[in-house]
Design an enzyme around this catalytic site. Sequence first.
Site, PDB file in Angstrom:
ATOM      1  NE  ARG A   1       8.651   0.200  -1.901  1.00 21.09           N
ATOM      2  CZ  ARG A   1       7.494   0.017  -1.267  1.00 21.09           C
ATOM      3  NH1 ARG A   1       7.229   0.701  -0.160  1.00 21.09           N
ATOM      4  NH2 ARG A   1       6.593  -0.825  -1.717  1.00 21.09           N
TER       5      ARG A   1
ATOM      6  CE  LYS B   1       7.414  -4.468  -0.573  1.00 19.58           C
ATOM      7  NZ  LYS B   1       7.042  -4.234   0.825  1.00 19.58           N
TER       8      LYS B   1
ATOM      9  CD  GLU C   1       9.448  -2.095   8.573  1.00 18.42           C
ATOM     10  OE1 GLU C   1       8.411  -2.039   7.878  1.00 18.42           O
ATOM     11  OE2 GLU C   1      10.581  -1.951   8.114  1.00 18.42           O
TER      12      GLU C   1
HETATM   13  C1  LIG Z   1       6.293  -3.577   1.719  1.00 20.38           C
HETATM   14  C2  LIG Z   1       6.571  -3.328   3.142  1.00 20.38           C
HETATM   15  C3  LIG Z   1       5.887  -2.370   3.894  1.00 20.38           C
HETATM   16  C4  LIG Z   1       4.702  -1.607   3.368  1.00 20.38           C
HETATM   17  O1  LIG Z   1       4.972  -0.855   2.233  1.00 20.38           O
HETATM   18  P1  LIG Z   1       3.777  -0.369   1.305  1.00 20.38           P
HETATM   19  O2  LIG Z   1       4.459   0.356   0.221  1.00 20.38           O
HETATM   20  O3  LIG Z   1       2.902   0.481   2.135  1.00 20.38           O
HETATM   21  O4  LIG Z   1       3.069  -1.599   0.847  1.00 20.38           O
HETATM   22  C5  LIG Z   1       6.279  -2.143   5.201  1.00 20.38           C
HETATM   23  N1  LIG Z   1       7.275  -2.851   5.765  1.00 20.38           N
HETATM   24  C6  LIG Z   1       7.948  -3.803   5.080  1.00 20.38           C
HETATM   25  C7  LIG Z   1       9.052  -4.532   5.760  1.00 20.38           C
HETATM   26  C8  LIG Z   1       7.608  -4.073   3.750  1.00 20.38           C
HETATM   27  O5  LIG Z   1       8.261  -5.008   3.088  1.00 20.38           O
END
Ligand SMILES: *Cc1c(COP(=O)(O)O)cnc(C)c1O
Length: 413
Positions: free
Chosen positions: A157, A259, A295
Amino acid sequence: MERAAILPSVNQNYLLCPSRAFSTRLHSSTRNLSPPSFASIKLQHSSSSVSSNGGISLTRCNAVSSNSSSTLVPELADIDWDTVGFGLKPADYMYVMKCNIDGEFSKGELQRFGNIEISPSAGVLNYGQGLFEGLKAYRKKDGNNILLFRPEENAKRMRNGAERMCMPAPTVEQFVEAVTETVLANKRWVPPPGKGSLYVRPLLMGTGAVLGLAPAPEYTFIIYVSPVGNYFKEGVAPINLIVENEFHRATPGGTGGVKTIGNYAAVLKAQSIAKAKGYSDVLYLDCIYKRYLEEVSSCNIFIVKDNVISTPEIKGTILPGITRKSMIDVARTQGFQVEERNVTVDELLEADEVFCTGTAVVVSPVGSVTYKGKRVSYGEGTFGTVSKQLYTVLTSLQMGLIEDNMKWTVNLS
Ligand SMILES: *Cc1c(COP(=O)(O)O)cnc(C)c1O
């Protein structure tokens, strides 16, 4: 009843950073720091039988030199593990690796955790060229082995994000090796079984100086860690979400799917307004129709209706959570039907159960959702039956309490 391990002690210059760009505050600290043991670091998927040359074997970090004397180092940091919460509790070491303009990362090294020094003109400070990751390490019941959960997924990722942000990124092998070294160096900060986990935070940022808008000429990859407590220490507290109608987290063609650090300051406003009104967090809708679920600020969302589990599909504006992906697989192996598709607000309001997923909480039940002034509640102040079942399976797997048939955990010993 603390056992102690005999580790080689290290000399004073121990982790002086060779790079002038970084300084750490703790060089002459008298804190009782535990030196890492690099003697026999082996990495292998815990339930697969990777041969010794199939795993990644790590050599001693160059920055560490030892002398012949020995010191007694406690295997666990001397803190009250029952009071560890979710704030930063700095551990002993951080990992630092640099990359110049040619895109190759040099061998990284461990340094004492401390402040870093970068140019005011650094790309990350001026133009937000930065990414983060998050994963957890659990101490297994035997007390000695440590489990990482799918670290290659975080590595991949970060590489995808780096591509989007015009940054070079560590290879998957470099990333996993760096996480491994960092966790083992800070092993005494991995909470005892059942008391939480060590949260691992990798960062990738443009640290080279720029003035005009351009990719930075130098990049730094850092990993720091902090012990964190059990999220549901005082029992499960379902969260209360408000559906956000004005602000959006992501747009098609934007960076919502990676991210990047810049995505998060932008959601603070909506989140603080919601919190001031007594909600736990904000649930975002798509920015075009304002009708489809996206989300929550930092976790993914699922709904359950008539035993069918649905979650918004990944198409650029939703962060592809590793917990989300794992949850989908766990649910399917548990016999549930799982759909990744467009999910409307109306469906949300009619769901039997709603829950969120993310590394920090793993699974968090949603107790209520408020949309345009209308509040809908789910459950009775606890997990719904489906989310409870999935939470139990996934966390047991992460903590090594059940056999990892998925081959997701990496055993560090
Ligand atoms: C990090 C994150 C998640 C969750 O990702 P995981 O890999 O399950 O920790 C979901 N939404 C956003 C916006 C994030 O930054």
